[in-house]
Design an enzyme around this catalytic site. Sequence first.
Site, PDB file in Angstrom:
ATOM      1  N   ASP A   8      54.911  -5.677  19.162  1.00  0.00           N
ATOM      2  CA  ASP A   8      55.323  -4.942  20.358  1.00  0.00           C
ATOM      3  C   ASP A   8      54.196  -5.036  21.384  1.00  0.00           C
ATOM      4  O   ASP A   8      53.219  -5.782  21.184  1.00  0.00           O
ATOM      5  CB  ASP A   8      55.707  -3.487  20.005  1.00  0.00           C
ATOM      6  CG  ASP A   8      54.511  -2.595  19.698  1.00  0.00           C
ATOM      7  OD1 ASP A   8      53.379  -3.109  19.580  1.00  0.00           O
ATOM      8  OD2 ASP A   8      54.709  -1.372  19.554  1.00  0.00           O
ATOM      9  N   HIS A   9      54.324  -4.297  22.481  1.00  0.00           N
ATOM     10  CA  HIS A   9      53.313  -4.367  23.534  1.00  0.00           C
ATOM     11  C   HIS A   9      51.939  -3.955  23.032  1.00  0.00           C
ATOM     12  O   HIS A   9      50.931  -4.455  23.504  1.00  0.00           O
ATOM     13  CB  HIS A   9      53.737  -3.484  24.713  1.00  0.00           C
ATOM     14  CG  HIS A   9      54.056  -2.075  24.315  1.00  0.00           C
ATOM     15  ND1 HIS A   9      55.218  -1.743  23.631  1.00  0.00           N
ATOM     16  CD2 HIS A   9      53.362  -0.916  24.455  1.00  0.00           C
ATOM     17  CE1 HIS A   9      55.227  -0.436  23.404  1.00  0.00           C
ATOM     18  NE2 HIS A   9      54.118   0.079  23.884  1.00  0.00           N
ATOM     19  N   CYS A  65      51.635  -4.044  15.711  1.00  0.00           N
ATOM     20  CA  CYS A  65      51.880  -3.051  16.763  1.00  0.00           C
ATOM     21  C   CYS A  65      50.552  -2.349  17.028  1.00  0.00           C
ATOM     22  O   CYS A  65      49.504  -2.884  16.667  1.00  0.00           O
ATOM     23  CB  CYS A  65      53.011  -2.090  16.390  1.00  0.00           C
ATOM     24  SG  CYS A  65      52.746  -1.091  14.919  1.00  0.00           S
ATOM     25  N   GLY A  66      50.575  -1.202  17.670  1.00  0.00           N
ATOM     26  CA  GLY A  66      49.316  -0.544  17.982  1.00  0.00           C
ATOM     27  C   GLY A  66      48.564  -0.129  16.730  1.00  0.00           C
ATOM     28  O   GLY A  66      47.366  -0.366  16.598  1.00  0.00           O
ATOM     29  N   THR A  67      49.274   0.490  15.806  1.00  0.00           N
ATOM     30  CA  THR A  67      48.649   0.966  14.567  1.00  0.00           C
ATOM     31  C   THR A  67      49.031   0.146  13.342  1.00  0.00           C
ATOM     32  O   THR A  67      48.380   0.271  12.300  1.00  0.00           O
ATOM     33  CB  THR A  67      49.082   2.413  14.279  1.00  0.00           C
ATOM     34  OG1 THR A  67      50.522   2.428  14.155  1.00  0.00           O
ATOM     35  CG2 THR A  67      48.672   3.363  15.401  1.00  0.00           C
ATOM     36  N   GLY A  68      50.120  -0.582  13.414  1.00  0.00           N
ATOM     37  CA  GLY A  68      50.693  -1.262  12.240  1.00  0.00           C
ATOM     38  C   GLY A  68      51.620  -0.359  11.446  1.00  0.00           C
ATOM     39  O   GLY A  68      52.360  -0.832  10.580  1.00  0.00           O
ATOM     40  N   GLY A  70      54.261   1.750  12.451  1.00  0.00           N
ATOM     41  CA  GLY A  70      55.690   1.649  12.747  1.00  0.00           C
ATOM     42  C   GLY A  70      56.282   0.352  12.241  1.00  0.00           C
ATOM     43  O   GLY A  70      57.386   0.338  11.667  1.00  0.00           O
ATOM     44  N   MET A  71      55.555  -0.727  12.420  1.00  0.00           N
ATOM     45  CA  MET A  71      56.044  -2.024  11.944  1.00  0.00           C
ATOM     46  C   MET A  71      56.214  -2.020  10.427  1.00  0.00           C
ATOM     47  O   MET A  71      57.214  -2.525   9.898  1.00  0.00           O
ATOM     48  CB  MET A  71      55.083  -3.151  12.349  1.00  0.00           C
ATOM     49  CG  MET A  71      55.162  -3.524  13.812  1.00  0.00           C
ATOM     50  SD  MET A  71      56.760  -4.238  14.257  1.00  0.00           S
ATOM     51  CE  MET A  71      56.321  -5.037  15.822  1.00  0.00           C
ATOM     52  N   HIS A  98      48.664  -8.540  -6.227  1.00  0.00           N
ATOM     53  CA  HIS A  98      49.384  -7.553  -7.045  1.00  0.00           C
ATOM     54  C   HIS A  98      50.778  -7.231  -6.523  1.00  0.00           C
ATOM     55  O   HIS A  98      51.649  -6.857  -7.300  1.00  0.00           O
ATOM     56  CB  HIS A  98      48.580  -6.251  -7.135  1.00  0.00           C
ATOM     57  CG  HIS A  98      47.425  -6.337  -8.076  1.00  0.00           C
ATOM     58  ND1 HIS A  98      46.760  -5.226  -8.549  1.00  0.00           N
ATOM     59  CD2 HIS A  98      46.816  -7.406  -8.635  1.00  0.00           C
ATOM     60  CE1 HIS A  98      45.780  -5.609  -9.362  1.00  0.00           C
ATOM     61  NE2 HIS A  98      45.786  -6.933  -9.425  1.00  0.00           N
ATOM     62  N   ARG A 132      52.252  -8.899 -15.321  1.00  0.00           N
ATOM     63  CA  ARG A 132      52.718  -7.504 -15.310  1.00  0.00           C
ATOM     64  C   ARG A 132      53.081  -7.045 -13.899  1.00  0.00           C
ATOM     65  O   ARG A 132      53.908  -6.154 -13.720  1.00  0.00           O
ATOM     66  CB  ARG A 132      51.654  -6.576 -15.898  1.00  0.00           C
ATOM     67  CG  ARG A 132      50.387  -6.450 -15.068  1.00  0.00           C
ATOM     68  CD  ARG A 132      49.306  -5.639 -15.787  1.00  0.00           C
ATOM     69  NE  ARG A 132      48.158  -5.363 -14.942  1.00  0.00           N
ATOM     70  CZ  ARG A 132      47.183  -6.239 -14.689  1.00  0.00           C
ATOM     71  NH1 ARG A 132      47.224  -7.445 -15.217  1.00  0.00           N
ATOM     72  NH2 ARG A 132      46.152  -5.903 -13.930  1.00  0.00           N
ATOM     73  N   HIS A 133      52.495  -7.689 -12.892  1.00  0.00           N
ATOM     74  CA  HIS A 133      52.778  -7.276 -11.510  1.00  0.00           C
ATOM     75  C   HIS A 133      54.189  -7.666 -11.080  1.00  0.00           C
ATOM     76  O   HIS A 133      54.781  -7.013 -10.225  1.00  0.00           O
ATOM     77  CB  HIS A 133      51.753  -7.882 -10.558  1.00  0.00           C
ATOM     78  CG  HIS A 133      50.352  -7.482 -10.909  1.00  0.00           C
ATOM     79  ND1 HIS A 133      49.916  -6.181 -10.830  1.00  0.00           N
ATOM     80  CD2 HIS A 133      49.303  -8.208 -11.388  1.00  0.00           C
ATOM     81  CE1 HIS A 133      48.656  -6.112 -11.231  1.00  0.00           C
ATOM     82  NE2 HIS A 133      48.262  -7.331 -11.572  1.00  0.00           N
TER      83      HIS A 133
HETATM   84  C1  RB5 Z   1      53.341   1.981  20.918  1.00  0.00           C
HETATM   85  O1  RB5 Z   1      52.714   2.809  21.834  1.00  0.00           O
HETATM   86  C2  RB5 Z   1      52.947   2.363  19.506  1.00  0.00           C
HETATM   87  O2  RB5 Z   1      53.560   3.570  19.155  1.00  0.00           O
HETATM   88  C3  RB5 Z   1      53.303   1.271  18.526  1.00  0.00           C
HETATM   89  O3  RB5 Z   1      52.656   0.107  18.902  1.00  0.00           O
HETATM   90  C4  RB5 Z   1      52.912   1.519  17.083  1.00  0.00           C
HETATM   91  O4  RB5 Z   1      51.577   1.900  16.978  1.00  0.00           O
HETATM   92  C5  RB5 Z   1      53.829   2.401  16.322  1.00  0.00           C
HETATM   93  O5  RB5 Z   1      53.670   2.612  15.117  1.00  0.00           O
END
Ligand code: RB5
Length: 143
Positions: A8-9, A65-68, A70-71, A98, A132-133
């Site tokens: 995303d952005h 994404c910004g934090t990873g 949400g993805m 694993h 086992r994994h």
């Molecule tokens: C977008 O602002 C942000 O929420 C998205 O990139 C991500 O971090 C969501 O988990």
Amino acid sequence: MKIAIGADHGGFHLKEMVRILVDELGHEVQDLGCYSTASVDYPDLARLVCEKVDAGIVDRGILICGTGLGMSMAANRYAHVRAALCHDHYTARMSREHNNANVLCMGERVIGHGVAEDIVRIWLAEEFSGGRHLGRIELYSKC
Ligand code: RB5
């Protein structure tokens, strides 16, 4: 391997670096967007990548994404996707050894490009240990 990538952005700039890196490593890259820093909804990009992983059209996916967060949450809703959120070398390696992760998620606002590059290199190179994994990841379908 065939690798689909998406962001995303919040992950656009890191995705651009990852696209070049994965191509240089000799993989076939499918860049499914986004293509600018204009605001988009990350589940839409997760869907584009994960539908291809889920159907076996590509071998693996990389989502940023910004934090990873949400993805990774969106990606793990697909039956055959095992998405791992990795921000260090150890979890990147173990997600392959694993967990046989087939989607790598990262957050552009969390790590620098140098660490991200190492994570991608490790994640694309490491093999699944099996044994086992294998039995354990087969249990995911019962969760
Ligand atoms: C977008 O602002 C942000 O929420 C998205 O990139 C991500 O971090 C969501 O988990």
